[in-house]
Motif scaffolding. Structure first.
Motif, short mmCIF file in Angstrom:
data_model
loop_
_atom_site.label_atom_id
_atom_site.label_comp_id
_atom_site.label_asym_id
_atom_site.label_seq_id
_atom_site.Cartn_x
_atom_site.Cartn_y
_atom_site.Cartn_z
N LYS A 13 1.01 -1.09 -0.03
CA LYS A 13 0.08 0.28 -0.05
C LYS A 13 0.89 1.31 -0.07
N THR A 14 1.94 1.36 0.74
CA THR A 14 2.96 2.43 0.97
C THR A 14 3.62 2.60 -0.60
N ALA A 15 4.02 1.56 -1.09
CA ALA A 15 4.72 1.66 -2.42
C ALA A 15 3.83 2.22 -3.57
N TYR A 16 2.50 1.54 -3.36
CA TYR A 16 1.43 2.08 -4.39
C TYR A 16 1.34 3.62 -4.22
N GLU A 17 1.01 4.16 -2.95
CA GLU A 17 0.79 5.29 -2.75
C GLU A 17 2.15 6.33 -3.07
N ASN A 18 3.37 5.68 -3.06
CA ASN A 18 4.56 6.51 -3.32
C ASN A 18 4.58 6.57 -4.85
N THR A 19 4.25 5.45 -5.71
CA THR A 19 4.13 5.42 -7.02
C THR A 19 3.05 6.50 -7.62
N LYS A 20 1.97 6.57 -6.93
CA LYS A 20 1.12 7.68 -7.24
C LYS A 20 1.73 9.08 -6.86
N LYS A 21 2.26 9.32 -6.04
CA LYS A 21 2.84 10.67 -5.77
C LYS A 21 3.94 10.95 -6.95
N LEU A 22 4.88 10.03 -7.01
CA LEU A 22 5.91 10.37 -8.02
C LEU A 22 5.32 10.57 -9.46
N VAL A 23 4.38 9.72 -9.71
CA VAL A 23 3.54 10.08 -11.05
C VAL A 23 3.01 11.45 -11.05
N HIS A 24 2.18 11.78 -10.05
CA HIS A 24 1.67 13.04 -9.92
C HIS A 24 2.62 14.18 -10.14
N GLU A 25 3.74 13.77 -9.27
CA GLU A 25 4.82 15.27 -9.40
C GLU A 25 5.60 15.16 -10.84
N SER A 26 5.47 13.93 -11.43
CA SER A 26 5.98 13.87 -12.86
C SER A 26 5.26 14.64 -13.83
N GLU A 27 3.90 14.89 -13.56
CA GLU A 27 3.20 15.50 -14.51
C GLU A 27 3.40 17.12 -14.48
N PHE A 28 4.02 17.59 -13.26
CA PHE A 28 4.18 19.05 -13.26
C PHE A 28 5.82 19.50 -13.17
N SER A 29 6.47 18.47 -13.18
CA SER A 29 7.84 18.82 -12.83
C SER A 29 8.92 17.61 -13.20
N ASN A 30 10.10 17.96 -13.78
CA ASN A 30 10.86 16.97 -14.22
C ASN A 30 12.00 16.37 -13.13
N LYS A 31 11.76 16.53 -12.16
CA LYS A 31 12.57 16.31 -10.86
C LYS A 31 12.70 14.82 -10.81
N HIS A 32 11.90 13.89 -11.55
CA HIS A 32 12.23 12.47 -11.36
C HIS A 32 12.71 12.17 -12.86
N TYR A 33 12.87 12.96 -13.58
CA TYR A 33 13.69 12.50 -14.81
C TYR A 33 14.99 11.78 -14.83
N SER A 34 15.61 12.45 -13.77
CA SER A 34 16.74 12.07 -13.49
C SER A 34 16.89 10.59 -12.84
N ASN A 35 15.76 10.05 -12.63
CA ASN A 35 15.64 8.71 -12.00
C ASN A 35 15.35 7.66 -13.11
N LEU A 36 15.27 8.21 -14.26
CA LEU A 36 14.59 7.18 -15.39
C LEU A 36 15.33 5.82 -15.45
N ALA A 37 16.73 5.82 -15.35
CA ALA A 37 17.61 4.60 -15.25
C ALA A 37 17.24 3.58 -14.19
N GLU A 38 17.10 4.36 -12.84
CA GLU A 38 16.51 3.35 -11.79
C GLU A 38 15.20 2.96 -12.13
N PHE A 39 14.14 3.66 -12.72
CA PHE A 39 12.80 3.10 -12.71
C PHE A 39 12.99 2.01 -14.08
#
Length: 161
Positions: A13-39
């Motif tokens: 449940k925590t992992a799912y909520e974290n994923t939703k948060k990261l996806v939502h943040e990615s709608e508005f910011s490129n801050k997770h683009y640097s993590n593409l290789a990790e994803f």
């Protein structure tokens, strides 16, 4: 805590909520683009729900992919279209809509793969759903084929995860 730990947390449940948060943040910011290789590294995980989260997060970076890094991971991403789990396939097809919208030049590669999917290995109840998802993605790819503008019908990615 590193980014992959957030989406692979032992508490699903925590992992799912974290994923939703990261996806939502990615709608508005490129801050997770640097993590593409990790994803992308998680696309091979033995757990289907982690593979699915990884796919969704990779696709959610399409709008920020000014360095063309998504093209490198696309073959690995497209392998999920052949996953043994039909839910992984369906979620992957939906996630690829983000790539179709923001990276239309990758459309031919995606469409070629869609035309190779064999749905006969799935339960009869899942086949029409997967075929519907494929048809929707092909329609979006066709709409955006000649477009250099991003988007046609837009539905935020985080609304359906």
């Amino acid at each position: 805590m590193n980014i992959t730990a957030l989406i692979t947390d032992a508490n699903d449940k925590t992992a799912y909520e974290n994923t939703k948060k990261l996806v939502h943040e990615s709608e508005f910011s490129n801050k997770h683009y640097s993590n593409l290789a990790e994803f992308a590294a998680l696309l091979d995980d033995r757990k289907s729900y982690i593979r699915t989260r990884a796919m969704i997060l990779c696709c959610s970076q399409a709008r920020w992919d000014s360095e063309d890094r998504l093209r490198i991971y696309l073959p690995k991403m497209l392998r999920l279209l052949y996953d043994e789990k039909p839910t992984v396939v369906r979620q992957s097809l939906n996630a690829l809509k983000e790539v179709a919208r923001f990276r239309p030049e990758l459309g031919k590669t995606i469409e070629a793969e869609l035309n190779r999917i064999d749905t006969s290995k799935y339960k009869d109840s899942m086949i029409p759903l997967i075929k519907k998802d494929i048809a929707e993605l092909i329609e979006l790819l066709e709409e955006n084929k000649n477009s250099t503008e991003k988007m046609s019908k837009y539905e935020p990615l985080w609304n359906w995860i």
